[in-house]
Design a protein around this motif. Structure first.
Motif, mmCIF file in Angstrom:
data_model
loop_
_atom_site.group_PDB
_atom_site.id
_atom_site.type_symbol
_atom_site.label_atom_id
_atom_site.label_comp_id
_atom_site.label_asym_id
_atom_site.label_seq_id
_atom_site.Cartn_x
_atom_site.Cartn_y
_atom_site.Cartn_z
ATOM 1 N N HIS A 155 -1.365 -5.523 -1.889
ATOM 2 C CA HIS A 155 -1.629 -4.078 -1.984
ATOM 3 C C HIS A 155 -3.118 -3.787 -1.879
ATOM 4 C CE1 HIS A 155 2.302 -3.632 -4.500
ATOM 5 N NE2 HIS A 155 2.553 -3.595 -3.197
ATOM 6 N N ALA A 156 -3.909 -4.567 -2.618
ATOM 7 C CA ALA A 156 -5.349 -4.320 -2.651
ATOM 8 C C ALA A 156 -5.989 -4.581 -1.286
ATOM 9 C CB ALA A 156 -5.995 -5.190 -3.725
ATOM 10 N N ILE A 157 -5.655 -5.706 -0.672
ATOM 11 C CA ILE A 157 -6.256 -6.050 0.617
ATOM 12 C C ILE A 157 -5.836 -5.050 1.686
ATOM 13 C CG2 ILE A 157 -6.287 -7.760 2.476
ATOM 14 C CD1 ILE A 157 -6.140 -9.940 0.311
ATOM 15 N N GLU A 158 -4.544 -4.741 1.740
ATOM 16 C CA GLU A 158 -4.089 -3.805 2.774
ATOM 17 C C GLU A 158 -4.659 -2.406 2.564
ATOM 18 O OE1 GLU A 158 -0.578 -5.230 5.264
ATOM 19 O OE2 GLU A 158 0.294 -4.368 3.440
ATOM 20 N N ALA A 159 -4.780 -1.977 1.313
ATOM 21 C CA ALA A 159 -5.380 -0.663 1.052
ATOM 22 C C ALA A 159 -6.821 -0.624 1.550
ATOM 23 C CB ALA A 159 -5.338 -0.354 -0.444
ATOM 24 N N TYR A 160 -7.517 -1.748 1.420
ATOM 25 C CA TYR A 160 -8.933 -1.789 1.795
ATOM 26 C C TYR A 160 -9.131 -1.848 3.306
ATOM 27 C CZ TYR A 160 -13.896 -2.840 1.647
ATOM 28 O OH TYR A 160 -15.260 -2.777 1.829
ATOM 29 N N VAL A 161 -8.280 -2.587 4.007
ATOM 30 C CA VAL A 161 -8.466 -2.722 5.459
ATOM 31 C C VAL A 161 -7.695 -1.656 6.240
ATOM 32 C CG1 VAL A 161 -8.849 -5.208 5.240
ATOM 33 C CG2 VAL A 161 -6.546 -4.357 5.797
ATOM 34 N N SER A 162 -6.900 -0.856 5.562
ATOM 35 C CA SER A 162 -6.116 0.180 6.219
ATOM 36 C C SER A 162 -6.991 1.163 6.987
ATOM 37 C CB SER A 162 -5.312 0.956 5.170
ATOM 38 O OG SER A 162 -4.803 2.159 5.703
ATOM 39 N N ALA A 182 -4.664 2.380 -5.321
ATOM 40 C CA ALA A 182 -5.409 2.242 -4.066
ATOM 41 C C ALA A 182 -4.507 2.469 -2.867
ATOM 42 C CB ALA A 182 -6.067 0.868 -3.992
ATOM 43 N N PHE A 183 -3.379 1.752 -2.806
ATOM 44 C CA PHE A 183 -2.558 1.894 -1.594
ATOM 45 C C PHE A 183 -1.778 3.197 -1.576
ATOM 46 C CE2 PHE A 183 1.133 -0.197 -3.789
ATOM 47 C CZ PHE A 183 2.187 0.541 -3.275
ATOM 48 N N SER A 184 -1.528 3.776 -2.749
ATOM 49 C CA SER A 184 -0.872 5.082 -2.761
ATOM 50 C C SER A 184 -1.752 6.151 -2.147
ATOM 51 C CB SER A 184 -0.508 5.471 -4.201
ATOM 52 O OG SER A 184 0.182 6.700 -4.238
ATOM 53 N N ASN A 185 -3.064 5.965 -2.246
ATOM 54 C CA ASN A 185 -4.003 6.943 -1.708
ATOM 55 C C ASN A 185 -4.691 6.461 -0.429
ATOM 56 O OD1 ASN A 185 -4.163 9.264 -3.758
ATOM 57 N ND2 ASN A 185 -4.208 7.435 -5.037
ATOM 58 N N SER A 186 -4.249 5.336 0.067
ATOM 59 C CA SER A 186 -4.699 4.814 1.362
ATOM 60 C C SER A 186 -3.428 4.543 2.149
ATOM 61 C CB SER A 186 -5.538 3.550 1.148
ATOM 62 O OG SER A 186 -5.844 2.913 2.346
ATOM 63 N N SER A 187 -2.971 3.332 2.113
ATOM 64 C CA SER A 187 -1.671 2.967 2.680
ATOM 65 C C SER A 187 -1.572 1.457 2.645
ATOM 66 C CB SER A 187 -1.529 3.449 4.125
ATOM 67 O OG SER A 187 -2.474 2.785 4.954
ATOM 68 N N VAL A 188 -0.368 0.963 2.802
ATOM 69 C CA VAL A 188 -0.197 -0.448 3.119
ATOM 70 C C VAL A 188 -0.149 -0.566 4.638
ATOM 71 C CG1 VAL A 188 0.863 -1.193 0.984
ATOM 72 C CG2 VAL A 188 2.289 -0.158 2.758
ATOM 73 N N ALA A 189 -0.012 -1.796 5.119
ATOM 74 C CA ALA A 189 -0.127 -1.989 6.564
ATOM 75 C C ALA A 189 0.916 -2.993 7.054
ATOM 76 C CB ALA A 189 -1.557 -2.405 6.916
ATOM 77 N N LEU A 190 0.497 -3.910 7.891
ATOM 78 C CA LEU A 190 1.447 -4.754 8.610
ATOM 79 C C LEU A 190 2.236 -5.690 7.701
ATOM 80 C CD1 LEU A 190 2.705 -5.738 11.225
ATOM 81 C CD2 LEU A 190 0.676 -7.172 11.608
ATOM 82 N N VAL A 191 1.610 -6.257 6.675
ATOM 83 C CA VAL A 191 2.357 -7.158 5.788
ATOM 84 C C VAL A 191 3.576 -6.438 5.223
ATOM 85 C CG1 VAL A 191 2.312 -8.486 3.656
ATOM 86 C CG2 VAL A 191 0.338 -8.550 5.179
ATOM 87 N N HIS A 192 3.356 -5.244 4.704
ATOM 88 C CA HIS A 192 4.477 -4.511 4.109
ATOM 89 C C HIS A 192 5.488 -4.058 5.162
ATOM 90 C CE1 HIS A 192 2.257 -4.549 0.369
ATOM 91 N NE2 HIS A 192 3.314 -4.005 -0.224
ATOM 92 N N GLY A 193 4.990 -3.659 6.321
ATOM 93 C CA GLY A 193 5.908 -3.271 7.370
ATOM 94 C C GLY A 193 6.856 -4.391 7.744
ATOM 95 N N MET A 194 6.346 -5.621 7.783
ATOM 96 C CA MET A 194 7.179 -6.778 8.115
ATOM 97 C C MET A 194 7.961 -7.301 6.920
ATOM 98 S SD MET A 194 4.645 -8.939 10.675
ATOM 99 C CE MET A 194 5.852 -10.266 10.819
#
Length: 391
Positions: free
Chosen positions: A197-204, A252-264
């Motif tokens: 969550h933290a990494i994806e929120a940051y690189v989103s 963090a991810f609630s106010n940014s987003s998750v990305a490819l890891v979560h999508g897959m």
């Protein structure tokens, strides 16, 4: 860029916070809550403890303990009936991600009706809903602090991401003492989930300075404490740090987003019934390696926040160190591959196209630094099936 920020209205965080649940519910004006939990927490008496706390504050609480792992649309039916029969004016989600997701879905469906499929992405729901209070018992899902719920379609096995402000809890009670009995496997899976969550929120692509600060703080804490919590569940300092980091990463991810890891990850869970945190862990090193060239500096920041390199380290070197660490961490906490977990390769292969389609349809891969094609997602699924991510 203007960042849209949404957070719970009230938070109680720290040892013993659970004892203040009654006052939190009363402060929100909830008099007839339904406590949404699972069978384990009910049978071990932990749900009854919360009922007594609620009763002491004057609330008339009912209990729904029929939450199932990776809740489905069908699993909501009995809970929805209880919420209506009890004439509930609020829901309290108590447990890990599955009870939390169930509570959120019940809060929306009981107030607004329809089927949960009507609320899935790309739509976003901010209409009527019962107030939600979240009490997490695992340090990982972050669902207590997010405006998302995930429910599986019984017919297609699609894990439906349902976003919107109405799914955001009004209050959270975050007590790390509730995590002291978590077994090592659950500690590992939820801990890597929080790190994802933290990494994806940051690189989103949707990150902001607000979400960045929370994500970096969570990464720093998780890198220092996850192995400790995994090795010794009674380590109170490690448990407290992981619980706070989980909430920070969720915000963090609630106010940014998750990305490819979560999508897959969601299709893996939907089709093969692998816990969400574990499927994230299976993917994290490989997806990070795939994405890194498109956001070298952002991934380097992650490595620096986690203490893997010093601040003077060049971007590419730091980013590569992150991939090495994620691979090592997953090995240290014994994350299996899909193959070693017991998934049949033929079944895996026959579902790859469908899983790739579902990953893309969720919208999460579009937030990734490197936006993948359908074929690239299929290739990543194949990569992780039987081989641990390369260092």
């Amino acid at each position: 860029m203007v960042a849209d920020i949404a957070l719970p209205r009230l938070a109680k965080i720290g040892a013993g916070a659970i004892d203040e649940l009654g006052s939190v519910v009363a402060q929100l004006g909830i008099r007839r809550p339904v406590l949404v939990t699972d069978r384990y927490l009910d049978e071990t008496g932990q749900a009854e403890r919360l009922v007594k706390i609620l009763q002491a504050s004057g609330a008339d609480a009912a209990v729904f303990s029929g939450t199932v792992p990776d809740p489905t649309a069908a699993s909501l039916i009995d809970g929805l009936e209880l919420v209506r029969r009890h004439d509930a004016d609020g829901v309290v989600g108590f447990g890990g991600g599955s009870p939390m997701d169930t509570a959120k879905a019940l809060a929306v469906l009981s107030a607004n009706g329809g089927s949960i499929a009507e609320y899935k992405a790309p739509g976003s729901y901010s209409g009527s809903a019962l107030p939600i209070v979240a009490v997490p018992t695992t340090a990982g899902s972050g669902s207590d602090a997010t405006q998302f719920t995930v429910i599986t379609d019984d017919e297609t096995d699609e894990k439906m991401l349902c976003p919107g402000l109405s799914f955001l809890p009004l209050a959270i009670v975050v007590d790390f003492e509730l995590t002291l009995t978590m077994p090592p496997r659950l500690t590992a899976d939820t801990g890597v989930d929080a790190l994802t969550h933290a990494i994806e929120a940051y690189v989103s692509r949707r990150a902001s300075p607000f979400s960045d600060a929370l994500a970096l703080a969570a990464m720093k804490a998780i890198s220092r404490h996850l192995r400790r919590a995994y090795a010794d569940g009674a380590d109170r300092d490690a448990r407290e740090a992981m619980m706070l980091a989980s909430t920070q990463a969720g915000m963090a991810f609630s106010n940014s987003s998750v990305a490819l890891v979560h999508g897959m990850s969601r299709p893996i869970g939907g089709h093969f019934h692998i816990a969400h945190g574990l499927s994230n862990a299976m993917l994290l090193p490989a997806v990070t390696r795939f994405s890194i060239d498109s956001a070298v500096d952002r991934y380097a920041d992650c490595a620096k926040a986690m203490g893997l390199v010093d601040e003077s380290t060049a971007g590419r070197e730091a980013a590569d160190a992150l991939v090495v660490e994620l691979t090592r961490l997953c090995a240290d906490v014994e994350v299996p591959t899909p193959h070693s977990y017991g998934i049949d390769q033929a079944q895996w292969e026959e579902r790859l196209d469908t899983m790739a389609d579902q990953a893309l349809a969720s919208g999460s891969p579009a937030n990734n630094p490197r936006i993948p094609t359908h074929d690239q997602i299929v290739a990543l699924y194949r990569e992780i099936f039987s081989s641990a991510a390369r260092s």
